[in-house]
Write an enzyme that holds these catalytic residues in place. Structure first.
Site, PDB file in Angstrom:
ATOM      1  N   ASP A 101       0.835  -1.199   0.000  1.00 51.37           N
ATOM      2  CA  ASP A 101       0.000   0.000   0.000  1.00 51.37           C
ATOM      3  C   ASP A 101       0.872   1.252   0.000  1.00 51.37           C
ATOM      4  O   ASP A 101       1.701   1.439   0.894  1.00 51.37           O
ATOM      5  CB  ASP A 101      -0.891  -0.032   1.251  1.00 51.37           C
ATOM      6  CG  ASP A 101      -1.929   1.065   1.267  1.00 51.37           C
ATOM      7  OD1 ASP A 101      -2.343   1.507   0.194  1.00 51.37           O
ATOM      8  OD2 ASP A 101      -2.329   1.473   2.386  1.00 51.37           O
ATOM      9  N   HIS A 102       0.707   2.094  -0.999  1.00 50.87           N
ATOM     10  CA  HIS A 102       1.420   3.377  -1.078  1.00 50.87           C
ATOM     11  C   HIS A 102       2.944   3.241  -1.077  1.00 50.87           C
ATOM     12  O   HIS A 102       3.630   3.930  -0.319  1.00 50.87           O
ATOM     13  CB  HIS A 102       0.991   4.304   0.057  1.00 50.87           C
ATOM     14  CG  HIS A 102      -0.406   4.831  -0.114  1.00 50.87           C
ATOM     15  ND1 HIS A 102      -0.722   5.874  -0.954  1.00 50.87           N
ATOM     16  CD2 HIS A 102      -1.576   4.424   0.455  1.00 50.87           C
ATOM     17  CE1 HIS A 102      -2.033   6.103  -0.887  1.00 50.87           C
ATOM     18  NE2 HIS A 102      -2.572   5.223  -0.061  1.00 50.87           N
ATOM     19  N   GLU A 135      -1.910   6.016  -8.424  1.00 46.94           N
ATOM     20  CA  GLU A 135      -2.906   7.023  -8.048  1.00 46.94           C
ATOM     21  C   GLU A 135      -2.735   8.270  -8.898  1.00 46.94           C
ATOM     22  O   GLU A 135      -1.612   8.727  -9.138  1.00 46.94           O
ATOM     23  CB  GLU A 135      -2.758   7.370  -6.565  1.00 46.94           C
ATOM     24  CG  GLU A 135      -3.794   8.361  -6.055  1.00 46.94           C
ATOM     25  CD  GLU A 135      -3.726   8.563  -4.553  1.00 46.94           C
ATOM     26  OE1 GLU A 135      -3.849   9.719  -4.098  1.00 46.94           O
ATOM     27  OE2 GLU A 135      -3.541   7.555  -3.826  1.00 46.94           O
ATOM     28  N   HIS A 178      -7.555  10.001   3.681  1.00 48.25           N
ATOM     29  CA  HIS A 178      -6.985   8.979   4.545  1.00 48.25           C
ATOM     30  C   HIS A 178      -7.239   9.349   6.008  1.00 48.25           C
ATOM     31  O   HIS A 178      -7.167  10.518   6.383  1.00 48.25           O
ATOM     32  CB  HIS A 178      -5.466   8.871   4.323  1.00 48.25           C
ATOM     33  CG  HIS A 178      -5.099   8.395   2.963  1.00 48.25           C
ATOM     34  ND1 HIS A 178      -4.251   9.080   2.137  1.00 48.25           N
ATOM     35  CD2 HIS A 178      -5.472   7.291   2.265  1.00 48.25           C
ATOM     36  CE1 HIS A 178      -4.096   8.426   1.011  1.00 48.25           C
ATOM     37  NE2 HIS A 178      -4.842   7.337   1.062  1.00 48.25           N
ATOM     38  N   GLY A 179      -7.500   8.346   6.827  1.00 47.81           N
ATOM     39  CA  GLY A 179      -7.668   8.585   8.254  1.00 47.81           C
ATOM     40  C   GLY A 179      -9.129   8.754   8.644  1.00 47.81           C
ATOM     41  O   GLY A 179     -10.050   8.406   7.906  1.00 47.81           O
ATOM     42  N   GLY A 194      -9.014   5.895   1.336  1.00 48.71           N
ATOM     43  CA  GLY A 194      -9.677   6.684   2.364  1.00 48.71           C
ATOM     44  C   GLY A 194     -11.114   6.249   2.551  1.00 48.71           C
ATOM     45  O   GLY A 194     -12.014   7.069   2.716  1.00 48.71           O
ATOM     46  N   SER A 245     -12.561   4.743   5.031  1.00 45.03           N
ATOM     47  CA  SER A 245     -13.112   4.825   6.375  1.00 45.03           C
ATOM     48  C   SER A 245     -13.981   6.070   6.508  1.00 45.03           C
ATOM     49  O   SER A 245     -13.618   7.147   6.027  1.00 45.03           O
ATOM     50  CB  SER A 245     -11.982   4.880   7.410  1.00 45.03           C
ATOM     51  OG  SER A 245     -11.208   3.697   7.389  1.00 45.03           O
ATOM     52  N   ASN A 296     -10.165   0.630   0.243  1.00 44.02           N
ATOM     53  CA  ASN A 296      -9.167   0.530   1.310  1.00 44.02           C
ATOM     54  C   ASN A 296      -9.785   0.880   2.662  1.00 44.02           C
ATOM     55  O   ASN A 296     -10.437   1.910   2.815  1.00 44.02           O
ATOM     56  CB  ASN A 296      -8.007   1.482   1.036  1.00 44.02           C
ATOM     57  CG  ASN A 296      -7.115   1.011  -0.083  1.00 44.02           C
ATOM     58  OD1 ASN A 296      -7.537   0.241  -0.959  1.00 44.02           O
ATOM     59  ND2 ASN A 296      -5.872   1.459  -0.071  1.00 44.02           N
TER      60      ASN A 296
END
Length: 288
Positions: A80-81, A132, A178-179, A209, A211, A230
């Site tokens: 990831d990333h 991305e 993200h987060g 992102g 969540s 994700n």
């Protein structure tokens, strides 16, 4: 059953469901993810960020590969990333079946150059590649880089980017971060933008992102090409909140066999909820 991302998402894309990519920070997450996937016959992606890999060490990937090969559902081990060629090479050598090269912080031309080099390298080893375009925003509690505000993916650039790089999956910026979102900030997906991207790009799309976005928006996005979602911060929040509660109730407790089981169970409930939302429950039968 260990597979590549291309093998996994081609089926998801065709059948309009998504596969969850759950970040692994320890063996407890690995257990929660694989047990839930196998119990509910869902394909799944084990995502490991370079900072997580640094903490877990390369030997952990061998552990993941062994566990994945023992399951009866399709499993991808995904970097990831990844931010550099060194990250990509390390992942290939460790046995990842998919890698992400993230050069989205650079201008379009440099992103293309870096991504194309990584793609050529990974494809020679039979490893799938995600990249991305645009830049997913940054909220609270994430180890992943992101812009203060989401820099949206341009559909015309997306088409050109895919053609120039040869990637297998594309992460798009359509309004996520993200987060964990602060209480005063509500995420909103640009579904119209996603529709435009899907109309000109013929590979599976990825939602980073994931969540804290509403279930309705995520479900709708899957109908327009999102085949991988994700999940990291939300899952970790559930696990560690339960663990904190356990420690508060048993301040002198120190046995993992006493502290971890309920945290694992809470995590499995969240993972199951996400798999149901993504429509991946029971879909492992499509891979036989």
């Amino acid at each position: 059953m260990l597979v590549t991302m291309t093998e996994l998402l081609s089926v998801a894309y065709e059948n309009k469901f998504a596969v969850g990519a759950f970040n692994i920070g320890n063996s407890e997450f690995l257990r929660a993810i694989l047990e839930t996937a196998e119990e509910h016959k869902s394909p799944v992606i084990l995502a490991i960020h370079p900072s997580e890999l640094e903490f877990l060490t390369d030997n952990f990937v061998a552990y993941c590969r062994e566990a994945a090969n023992k399951t009866k559902v399709p499993v991808v081990i995904h970097l990831d990333h990844g931010g550099s060629s060194a990250d990509i090479i390390r992942a290939i050598r460790c046995g990842f079946t998919s890698v992400m090269i993230d050069a989205s912080k650079y201008n379009f031309e440099e992103n293309v150059r870096i991504t194309r080099e990584a793609t050529e390298l990974a494809h020679k080893a039979g490893v799938s590649v995600e990249a991305e375009l645009g830049n997913v925003g940054q909220a609270e509690g994430s180890m992943e880089e992101g812009a203060d505000e989401c820099l949206y993916t341009d559909p015309a650039e997306a088409k050109k980017f895919v053609e120039l790089t040869g990637i297998d999956t594309l992460a798009v910026a359509i309004g996520t971060a993200h987060g964990i979102y602060p209480k005063d900030r509500k995420p909103k997906l640009q579904i119209d933008r996603l529709k435009q991207i899907q109309s000109v790009v013929s590979i599976p799309l990825v939602l980073h992102g994931g969540s804290d976005n509403t279930d309705e928006e995520v479900a709708e996005s899957i109908q327009y090409g999102i085949s991988k979602v994700n999940i990291s911060s939300e899952m970790k929040r559930v696990f560690f909140n339960q663990l904190r509660e356990n420690l508060e109730q048993s301040p002198n407790g120190f046995e993992p066999t006493q502290l971890f089981p309920s945290a694992i169970d809470a995590t499995k409930q969240l993972i199951l909820k996400k798999m149901q939302l993504f429509g991946s429950i029971g879909k492992s039968d499509l891979y036989k």
